[in-house]
Scaffold this motif. Structure first.
Motif, short mmCIF file in Angstrom:
data_model
loop_
_atom_site.label_atom_id
_atom_site.label_comp_id
_atom_site.label_asym_id
_atom_site.label_seq_id
_atom_site.Cartn_x
_atom_site.Cartn_y
_atom_site.Cartn_z
N CYS A 52 76.15 -26.62 -63.98
CA CYS A 52 76.67 -26.12 -65.25
C CYS A 52 75.93 -24.87 -65.71
O CYS A 52 74.71 -24.81 -65.68
CB CYS A 52 76.55 -27.21 -66.32
SG CYS A 52 77.09 -26.68 -67.95
N SER A 53 76.71 -23.87 -66.11
CA SER A 53 76.13 -22.60 -66.55
C SER A 53 76.04 -22.50 -68.08
O SER A 53 75.73 -21.44 -68.61
CB SER A 53 76.99 -21.44 -66.03
OG SER A 53 78.30 -21.55 -66.54
N LEU A 54 76.37 -23.60 -68.75
CA LEU A 54 76.31 -23.65 -70.23
C LEU A 54 77.25 -22.64 -70.90
O LEU A 54 76.97 -22.15 -71.98
CB LEU A 54 74.86 -23.45 -70.72
CG LEU A 54 73.89 -24.61 -70.46
CD1 LEU A 54 72.45 -24.12 -70.42
CD2 LEU A 54 74.04 -25.68 -71.50
N CYS A 55 78.36 -22.34 -70.25
CA CYS A 55 79.30 -21.36 -70.82
C CYS A 55 80.06 -21.93 -72.02
O CYS A 55 80.60 -21.17 -72.82
CB CYS A 55 80.28 -20.89 -69.76
SG CYS A 55 81.48 -22.13 -69.23
N ILE B 241 75.89 -32.82 -69.97
CA ILE B 241 77.30 -32.86 -70.36
C ILE B 241 77.67 -34.30 -70.68
O ILE B 241 77.36 -35.21 -69.91
CB ILE B 241 78.21 -32.36 -69.21
CG1 ILE B 241 77.74 -31.00 -68.70
CG2 ILE B 241 79.66 -32.28 -69.65
CD1 ILE B 241 78.34 -30.62 -67.35
N THR B 242 78.33 -34.48 -71.81
CA THR B 242 78.80 -35.82 -72.12
C THR B 242 80.27 -35.78 -72.54
O THR B 242 80.74 -34.79 -73.10
CB THR B 242 77.98 -36.48 -73.26
OG1 THR B 242 77.91 -35.58 -74.36
CG2 THR B 242 76.58 -36.83 -72.81
N ILE B 243 80.98 -36.84 -72.23
CA ILE B 243 82.37 -37.00 -72.65
C ILE B 243 82.45 -38.23 -73.55
O ILE B 243 82.00 -39.31 -73.15
CB ILE B 243 83.32 -37.19 -71.44
CG1 ILE B 243 83.30 -35.96 -70.54
CG2 ILE B 243 84.74 -37.48 -71.92
CD1 ILE B 243 84.09 -36.13 -69.25
N ASP B 244 82.99 -38.04 -74.73
CA ASP B 244 83.22 -39.17 -75.63
C ASP B 244 84.56 -39.79 -75.27
O ASP B 244 85.62 -39.23 -75.57
CB ASP B 244 83.21 -38.66 -77.08
CG ASP B 244 83.38 -39.80 -78.09
OD1 ASP B 244 83.80 -40.90 -77.67
OD2 ASP B 244 83.11 -39.57 -79.28
N TYR B 245 84.52 -40.92 -74.59
CA TYR B 245 85.75 -41.54 -74.09
C TYR B 245 86.61 -42.15 -75.21
O TYR B 245 87.75 -42.52 -74.98
CB TYR B 245 85.44 -42.55 -73.00
CG TYR B 245 85.02 -41.87 -71.71
CD1 TYR B 245 85.95 -41.16 -70.94
CD2 TYR B 245 83.70 -41.92 -71.26
CE1 TYR B 245 85.57 -40.52 -69.78
CE2 TYR B 245 83.31 -41.28 -70.10
CZ TYR B 245 84.25 -40.59 -69.36
OH TYR B 245 83.88 -39.95 -68.20
N GLU C 120 74.96 -29.63 -73.80
CA GLU C 120 73.69 -29.29 -74.45
C GLU C 120 72.70 -28.85 -73.41
O GLU C 120 72.77 -29.28 -72.24
CB GLU C 120 73.08 -30.52 -75.12
CG GLU C 120 73.93 -31.20 -76.15
CD GLU C 120 73.38 -32.59 -76.47
OE1 GLU C 120 72.70 -32.70 -77.49
OE2 GLU C 120 73.60 -33.51 -75.67
N GLU C 121 71.77 -28.04 -73.81
CA GLU C 121 70.67 -27.69 -72.92
C GLU C 121 69.71 -28.87 -72.92
O GLU C 121 69.39 -29.41 -73.96
CB GLU C 121 69.97 -26.42 -73.43
CG GLU C 121 68.93 -25.94 -72.45
CD GLU C 121 68.96 -24.44 -72.25
OE1 GLU C 121 69.41 -23.72 -73.15
OE2 GLU C 121 68.50 -24.01 -71.19
N ASP C 122 69.28 -29.26 -71.74
CA ASP C 122 68.46 -30.47 -71.63
C ASP C 122 67.02 -30.13 -71.23
O ASP C 122 66.82 -29.36 -70.33
CB ASP C 122 69.09 -31.40 -70.58
CG ASP C 122 68.56 -32.80 -70.68
OD1 ASP C 122 68.02 -33.16 -71.76
OD2 ASP C 122 68.69 -33.55 -69.70
#
Ligand code: SF4
Length: 63
Positions: A43-46, A4-8, A61-63
């Motif tokens: 994370c369940s990738l929902c 999981i990423t957040i674009d700040y 994204e799936e890693d």
């Protein structure tokens, strides 16, 4: 496993926090005026967080 990423640059932080409210796994938390990722391994990738973010700041994204 999810990444999981957040674009700040795009995230509105605590003023928005839609992802914090919606994530069933409580993967996001408000820290000060910022959103942080806290529970990535659950994370369940929902992708609900991606759907609700008005700025397309969250990426899962799936890693
Ligand atoms: S994909 Fe679903 S479980 Fe994973 S962080 Fe987003 S809302 Fe939470």
């Amino acid at each position: 496993m999810a990444k999981i990423t957040i674009d700040y640059e795009k995230c509105e932080g605590a003023d928005c926090a839609e992802c914090v409210d919606v994530c069933p796994m409580e993967n996001f938390e408000i820290e000060g005026d910022k959103i942080i990722i806290c529970n990535q391994e659950e994370c369940s990738l929902c992708e609900v967080c991606m759907d609700v973010c008005p700025n397309e700041a969250v990426k899962v994204e799936e890693d």
